[in-house]
Every structure is written in structure tokens, then in C-alpha cells.
Design a protein around this motif. Structure first.
Motif, PDB file in Angstrom:
ATOM      1  N   MET A 200      60.682  59.780  77.584  1.00 42.96           N
ATOM      2  CA  MET A 200      59.303  59.719  78.048  1.00 42.96           C
ATOM      3  C   MET A 200      59.303  59.525  79.562  1.00 42.96           C
ATOM      4  O   MET A 200      60.049  58.719  80.091  1.00 42.96           O
ATOM      5  CB  MET A 200      58.569  58.553  77.366  1.00 42.96           C
ATOM      6  CG  MET A 200      57.102  58.515  77.710  1.00 42.96           C
ATOM      7  SD  MET A 200      56.162  57.192  76.922  1.00 42.96           S
ATOM      8  CE  MET A 200      56.599  57.351  75.228  1.00 42.96           C
ATOM      9  N   GLU A 201      58.469  60.286  80.234  1.00 38.08           N
ATOM     10  CA  GLU A 201      58.359  60.207  81.697  1.00 38.08           C
ATOM     11  C   GLU A 201      57.665  58.906  82.089  1.00 38.08           C
ATOM     12  O   GLU A 201      56.641  58.539  81.525  1.00 38.08           O
ATOM     13  CB  GLU A 201      57.547  61.398  82.199  1.00 38.08           C
ATOM     14  CG  GLU A 201      57.485  61.520  83.688  1.00 38.08           C
ATOM     15  CD  GLU A 201      58.733  62.142  84.283  1.00 38.08           C
ATOM     16  OE1 GLU A 201      58.981  61.891  85.466  1.00 38.08           O
ATOM     17  OE2 GLU A 201      59.436  62.863  83.572  1.00 38.08           O
ATOM     18  N   VAL A 202      58.230  58.177  83.077  1.00 33.67           N
ATOM     19  CA  VAL A 202      57.658  56.915  83.550  1.00 33.67           C
ATOM     20  C   VAL A 202      57.125  57.115  84.961  1.00 33.67           C
ATOM     21  O   VAL A 202      57.855  57.503  85.864  1.00 33.67           O
ATOM     22  CB  VAL A 202      58.705  55.779  83.540  1.00 33.67           C
ATOM     23  CG1 VAL A 202      58.104  54.498  84.090  1.00 33.67           C
ATOM     24  CG2 VAL A 202      59.243  55.560  82.138  1.00 33.67           C
ATOM     25  N   LEU A 203      55.839  56.839  85.130  1.00 32.51           N
ATOM     26  CA  LEU A 203      55.202  56.893  86.445  1.00 32.51           C
ATOM     27  C   LEU A 203      54.966  55.460  86.892  1.00 32.51           C
ATOM     28  O   LEU A 203      54.376  54.670  86.158  1.00 32.51           O
ATOM     29  CB  LEU A 203      53.871  57.648  86.372  1.00 32.51           C
ATOM     30  CG  LEU A 203      53.928  59.082  85.866  1.00 32.51           C
ATOM     31  CD1 LEU A 203      52.525  59.642  85.700  1.00 32.51           C
ATOM     32  CD2 LEU A 203      54.711  59.940  86.826  1.00 32.51           C
TER      33      LEU A 203
ATOM     34  N   ALA B 136      48.506  64.179  84.552  1.00 42.34           N
ATOM     35  CA  ALA B 136      48.034  65.374  83.841  1.00 42.34           C
ATOM     36  C   ALA B 136      49.154  66.407  83.729  1.00 42.34           C
ATOM     37  O   ALA B 136      49.324  67.032  82.671  1.00 42.34           O
ATOM     38  CB  ALA B 136      46.825  65.963  84.557  1.00 42.34           C
ATOM     39  N   ALA B 137      49.932  66.583  84.793  1.00 40.55           N
ATOM     40  CA  ALA B 137      51.038  67.545  84.764  1.00 40.55           C
ATOM     41  C   ALA B 137      52.090  67.137  83.732  1.00 40.55           C
ATOM     42  O   ALA B 137      52.580  67.974  82.969  1.00 40.55           O
ATOM     43  CB  ALA B 137      51.662  67.661  86.147  1.00 40.55           C
TER      44      ALA B 137
ATOM     45  N   GLU C 247      53.109  69.034  80.058  1.00 39.46           N
ATOM     46  CA  GLU C 247      54.491  69.465  79.822  1.00 39.46           C
ATOM     47  C   GLU C 247      55.138  68.751  78.641  1.00 39.46           C
ATOM     48  O   GLU C 247      55.787  69.368  77.813  1.00 39.46           O
ATOM     49  CB  GLU C 247      55.304  69.197  81.088  1.00 39.46           C
ATOM     50  CG  GLU C 247      56.719  69.721  81.045  1.00 39.46           C
ATOM     51  CD  GLU C 247      57.456  69.449  82.329  1.00 39.46           C
ATOM     52  OE1 GLU C 247      58.587  68.944  82.263  1.00 39.46           O
ATOM     53  OE2 GLU C 247      56.879  69.722  83.398  1.00 39.46           O
ATOM     54  N   LYS C 248      54.971  67.433  78.562  1.00 41.94           N
ATOM     55  CA  LYS C 248      55.696  66.646  77.561  1.00 41.94           C
ATOM     56  C   LYS C 248      54.815  65.970  76.518  1.00 41.94           C
ATOM     57  O   LYS C 248      55.317  65.330  75.619  1.00 41.94           O
ATOM     58  CB  LYS C 248      56.532  65.574  78.264  1.00 41.94           C
ATOM     59  CG  LYS C 248      57.570  66.162  79.192  1.00 41.94           C
ATOM     60  CD  LYS C 248      58.487  65.108  79.714  1.00 41.94           C
ATOM     61  CE  LYS C 248      59.525  65.740  80.621  1.00 41.94           C
ATOM     62  NZ  LYS C 248      60.425  64.774  81.194  1.00 41.94           N
TER      63      LYS C 248
ATOM     64  N   VAL D  87      50.379  56.770  77.520  1.00 47.64           N
ATOM     65  CA  VAL D  87      49.255  57.711  77.524  1.00 47.64           C
ATOM     66  C   VAL D  87      49.663  58.943  76.729  1.00 47.64           C
ATOM     67  O   VAL D  87      50.724  59.528  76.978  1.00 47.64           O
ATOM     68  CB  VAL D  87      48.873  58.104  78.967  1.00 47.64           C
ATOM     69  CG1 VAL D  87      47.662  59.012  78.977  1.00 47.64           C
ATOM     70  CG2 VAL D  87      48.613  56.871  79.806  1.00 47.64           C
ATOM     71  N   GLU D  88      48.823  59.303  75.764  1.00 46.40           N
ATOM     72  CA  GLU D  88      49.111  60.456  74.913  1.00 46.40           C
ATOM     73  C   GLU D  88      47.813  61.040  74.388  1.00 46.40           C
ATOM     74  O   GLU D  88      46.768  60.389  74.421  1.00 46.40           O
ATOM     75  CB  GLU D  88      50.037  60.058  73.761  1.00 46.40           C
ATOM     76  CG  GLU D  88      49.557  58.898  72.948  1.00 46.40           C
ATOM     77  CD  GLU D  88      50.618  58.337  72.010  1.00 46.40           C
ATOM     78  OE1 GLU D  88      50.215  57.789  70.975  1.00 46.40           O
ATOM     79  OE2 GLU D  88      51.816  58.440  72.303  1.00 46.40           O
TER      80      GLU D  88
END
Length: 86
Positions: free
Chosen positions: A1-4, A20-21, A25-26, A83-84
Motif C-alpha cells: 500500500m502506498e504511504v503518503l 487521487a493518482a 492506480e492501486k 483511504v479506499e
């Protein structure tokens, strides 16, 4: 999972665009924030990102949780938002 990672100085619109990007994508992402200012910016970014992805038929949900992270060798408590799409 991408972490911001979000700070109090992060621009919510920029974070929302990145979120949003990643979601396109994921389909799921995690936002980490330490401190009240950072949490505020993160919540704003999630609200803005909902508007960005809504025209594509995506309705976002955010699940808040606590997370222990290490900053400069010191353990800190962060708020993370998963967020999903709903």
C-alpha cells in the motif's frame, strides 16, 4: 500500500492530487500525519480528493487509526488514514 506522509506545511490540493493518482492506480492508499496541523491538512486533502475522483464514479472512505512511527530515532504516535473506494 502506498504511504503518503503529510506535514502541517503540506498543501492539501497537492496531497489530494497525489492521493487521487494513487487511488486510480492501486485503489487504496495510506496517509500518515503527526500533529494536529498535519492531521488537519490530511483531512482537507481527503475531502478534496473525493471531489477529484467522484466524476469517475468512485466514492472514497477514510478509516482513521493510530500508528507508531520512528522520527530521528524517537518513537512518535501518528494518525493514519486508510483511504479506499466504498
Amino acid at each position: 500500500m502506498e504511504v503518503l506522509k503529510v506535514s502541517a506545511k503540506s498543501k492539501p490540493k497537492s496531497v489530494a492530487g497525489a492521493l487521487a493518482a494513487v487511488l486510480r492506480e492501486k485503489s487504496s492508499a495510506e496517509i500518515q500525519a503527526v500533529g494536529a496541523g498535519a492531521v488537519n491538512q490530511a483531512v482537507k486533502a481527503i475531502a478534496i480528493a473525493r471531489g477529484f475522483v467522484a466524476p469517475n464514479g468512485i466514492d472514497l472512505i477514510a478509516i482513521p487509526a493510530f500508528s507508531e512511527i520512528e522520527i530521528d530515532g524517537e518513537t512518535r504516535t501518528a494518525i493514519k488514514f486508510i483511504v479506499e473506494p466504498r
